[in-house]
Write a protein that holds these residues in place. Structure first.
Motif, mmCIF file in Angstrom:
data_model
loop_
_atom_site.group_PDB
_atom_site.id
_atom_site.type_symbol
_atom_site.label_atom_id
_atom_site.label_comp_id
_atom_site.label_asym_id
_atom_site.label_seq_id
_atom_site.Cartn_x
_atom_site.Cartn_y
_atom_site.Cartn_z
ATOM 1 N N UNK A 189 81.513 74.886 32.551
ATOM 2 C CA UNK A 189 82.747 74.169 32.826
ATOM 3 C C UNK A 189 83.316 73.676 31.503
ATOM 4 N N UNK A 190 84.640 73.698 31.368
ATOM 5 C CA UNK A 190 85.209 73.320 30.079
ATOM 6 C C UNK A 190 86.491 72.499 30.210
ATOM 7 N N UNK A 191 86.725 71.750 29.167
ATOM 8 C CA UNK A 191 87.949 70.961 28.995
ATOM 9 C C UNK A 191 88.285 71.067 27.517
ATOM 10 N N UNK A 206 85.139 64.745 30.440
ATOM 11 C CA UNK A 206 84.177 63.684 30.217
ATOM 12 C C UNK A 206 84.783 62.284 30.240
ATOM 13 N N UNK A 232 78.001 72.400 24.995
ATOM 14 C CA UNK A 232 76.927 71.422 24.823
ATOM 15 C C UNK A 232 75.589 72.142 24.677
ATOM 16 N N UNK A 285 85.748 68.544 35.316
ATOM 17 C CA UNK A 285 85.785 69.277 34.053
ATOM 18 C C UNK A 285 86.156 68.433 32.837
ATOM 19 N N UNK A 302 91.454 73.777 31.156
ATOM 20 C CA UNK A 302 90.424 73.181 32.020
ATOM 21 C C UNK A 302 90.027 74.131 33.134
ATOM 22 N N UNK A 303 88.724 74.303 33.315
ATOM 23 C CA UNK A 303 88.247 75.166 34.389
ATOM 24 C C UNK A 303 86.827 75.622 34.142
ATOM 25 N N UNK A 304 86.546 76.859 34.489
ATOM 26 C CA UNK A 304 85.171 77.349 34.364
ATOM 27 C C UNK A 304 85.129 78.834 34.034
ATOM 28 N N UNK A 340 75.270 70.779 38.331
ATOM 29 C CA UNK A 340 75.379 69.532 37.578
ATOM 30 C C UNK A 340 75.116 69.823 36.115
ATOM 31 N N UNK A 341 75.546 68.926 35.243
ATOM 32 C CA UNK A 341 75.299 69.126 33.818
ATOM 33 C C UNK A 341 73.822 68.862 33.535
ATOM 34 N N UNK A 347 80.923 66.160 20.337
ATOM 35 C CA UNK A 347 81.975 67.150 20.118
ATOM 36 C C UNK A 347 82.141 68.151 21.249
ATOM 37 N N UNK A 348 81.097 68.281 22.071
ATOM 38 C CA UNK A 348 81.121 69.334 23.090
ATOM 39 C C UNK A 348 82.301 69.186 24.028
ATOM 40 N N UNK A 349 82.932 70.317 24.358
ATOM 41 C CA UNK A 349 84.048 70.334 25.306
ATOM 42 C C UNK A 349 83.676 71.127 26.553
ATOM 43 N N UNK A 350 82.449 71.629 26.582
ATOM 44 C CA UNK A 350 82.012 72.490 27.684
ATOM 45 C C UNK A 350 80.530 72.259 27.926
ATOM 46 N N UNK A 351 80.069 72.536 29.141
ATOM 47 C CA UNK A 351 78.645 72.396 29.437
ATOM 48 C C UNK A 351 78.213 73.436 30.455
ATOM 49 N N UNK A 352 76.963 73.864 30.320
ATOM 50 C CA UNK A 352 76.369 74.782 31.293
ATOM 51 C C UNK A 352 76.000 73.958 32.524
ATOM 52 N N UNK A 353 76.521 74.328 33.680
ATOM 53 C CA UNK A 353 76.238 73.535 34.879
ATOM 54 C C UNK A 353 75.588 74.365 35.989
ATOM 55 N N UNK A 397 88.835 71.044 38.686
ATOM 56 C CA UNK A 397 89.510 72.318 38.950
ATOM 57 C C UNK A 397 89.159 72.738 40.357
ATOM 58 N N UNK A 449 81.604 64.814 34.857
ATOM 59 C CA UNK A 449 81.777 66.065 34.123
ATOM 60 C C UNK A 449 80.639 67.029 34.461
ATOM 61 N N UNK A 450 80.991 68.218 34.888
ATOM 62 C CA UNK A 450 79.983 69.241 35.150
ATOM 63 C C UNK A 450 79.496 69.303 36.580
#
Lengths: 193, 193, 193
Positions: A87-89, C115, A52, C113, A107-109, C67-68, A59-65, C121, C82-83
């Motif tokens: 974190x991602x999925x 949305x 993201x 992980x 799924x994980x980080x 957090x996201x 479309x994002x499957x991951x985000x900086x958390x 996880x 998510x996040x």
């Protein structure tokens, strides 16, 4: 007498062997080292990570958390992204096409852990729920991203992958800027139940 | 007849033993318990953690990248740092001197997880790429920091440490305020391939 | 001659068997598959998670520490949380009563992980220091929260649970809003030392 003697030898042998096999040996658990090791199961997959960036929410499957004090959670930080927790999925596919039908989810980080070059620490699972595979494979390890291939540990599994252990070799198959990257994962399982 | 009788005993013995050894036993995997267990490999290292505090950017090997709602990412939070997530890339040395030549990097994270005393949860790897060791050792577990020694799990390895498992005993060897601390790690591997 | 012949057979048998047992076999480590597997140890516990929400500081056993970009650390984020990274130090009890005497602490983290549905996880430990159990059990794996039961891996242990491995089945036993939830954990250990 003769057969008795034979029997005595045999019985002696039995106890000798029995001792060798059944007694609790104080030796360390050094497993045989056949050169090289052959996996009892070998699987190859691709997974696709879309981070993201403030604009690609759909479309994002991951985000900086998580981020270092000098960073934020929308753009990967300077100094090799040191301190960014992502974190991602991600969809798992059998080939390198993002649009192929996913066979599971990764799924994980990961967390970037070095200032001067790109390295990360990974904790994640492959989660399968298809006709082909059902269950999960759990991974952990260091990922020195700049190396062509990197080995991490398969630390356990459930379902079809009950109690498994092994080594997974990661390879960055493609990437686009700092938003998309695709990993090829070669999973070699050495403990199968 | 006599030798035949001996042979019969021997063959009987063979099948008896064969049954004992080769058949899939429905028993649980209770491994022999030699008192005590002896590691198949035993290694001792030190690693050195310097947490970024806003002023030591050049020397810092770790940074706070997550904090509880009542904290920030420059100073470890109150309530025993509960909620602080720290990522690190620390030099590993053979002795307790921070300035000794590093033999590898300790890379991963810890997360303070208790309000009333100092405890953390660790996920990290030792990454080696020297003439002496090549490969990685992966660790996970709880670290009740106030105990003199704490045991965590070696959950896997790669390269020279292919498929290994074991227990690592951590000991805080030294610390300076809340910025520097040095851990002694006694790695006992009980599964060696 | 006869007894010698018997002895010869026996010795031949010995070497034959010895070869079978002791030689490093190049076969993969396929462990026997008794249908079904029986755990060598089976334990059931409950643990209780109370997430800090800005008002329950005294009772909270967990806090949001990541957090996201679209979230904060006081309220779990939208999009199935998510996040959100949550760190916890939860009491473990033998029955489903939050107020029963704790027999240990569940310490670690989970990170939402996905949305579209609730999945997380997990990396955590059960830490025991009582007359009944002393040591730790370490867990990792994917937790698809909406499934009635979810399997994760037991990746190692220390003390009374030295070197153990297995599978733990999680079940959400109760929850209240987004602040309290109680998990039932059925731990089946398949490698006991």
């Amino acid at each position: 007498m003769e057969p008795n003697k034979g029997l005595v030898s045999a019985l002696f042998l039995f106890f000798l062997l029995h001792e060798t096999i059944a007694s609790p040996t104080p030796k360390p658990h050094i497993k045989p080292r056949p050169p090289p090791h052959h996996p009892c199961r070998h699987l190859t997959f691709y997974f696709h990570d879309i981070i993201f960036n403030g604009k690609n929410s759909k479309n994002a499957t991951a985000a900086i958390v998580g981020s270092p004090p000098w960073g934020n959670r929308t753009i990967l930080a300077g100094q090799s992204h040191f301190g960014n927790l992502v974190v991602f999925d991600d969809p798992i596919t059998l080939d390198n096409n993002l649009h192929s039908a996913p066979v599971g989810r990764a799924q994980g980080f990961y967390i970037y852990d070095r200032k001067d070059i790109f390295t990360a620490w990974l904790g994640f699972s492959f989660v399968f729920n298809s006709t082909q595979h059902r269950g999960s494979i759990n991974f952990a390890g260091a990922d020195p991203l700049m190396n062509k291939t990197r080995d991490i540990s398969v630390i356990g599994g459930t379902g079809d992958f009950f109690m498994t252990r092994g080594v997974a070799t990661l390879e960055t198959d493609a990437f686009e800027g700092e938003v998309y990257f695709r990993l090829r994962v070669d999973i070699k399982l050495y403990e199968c139940w």
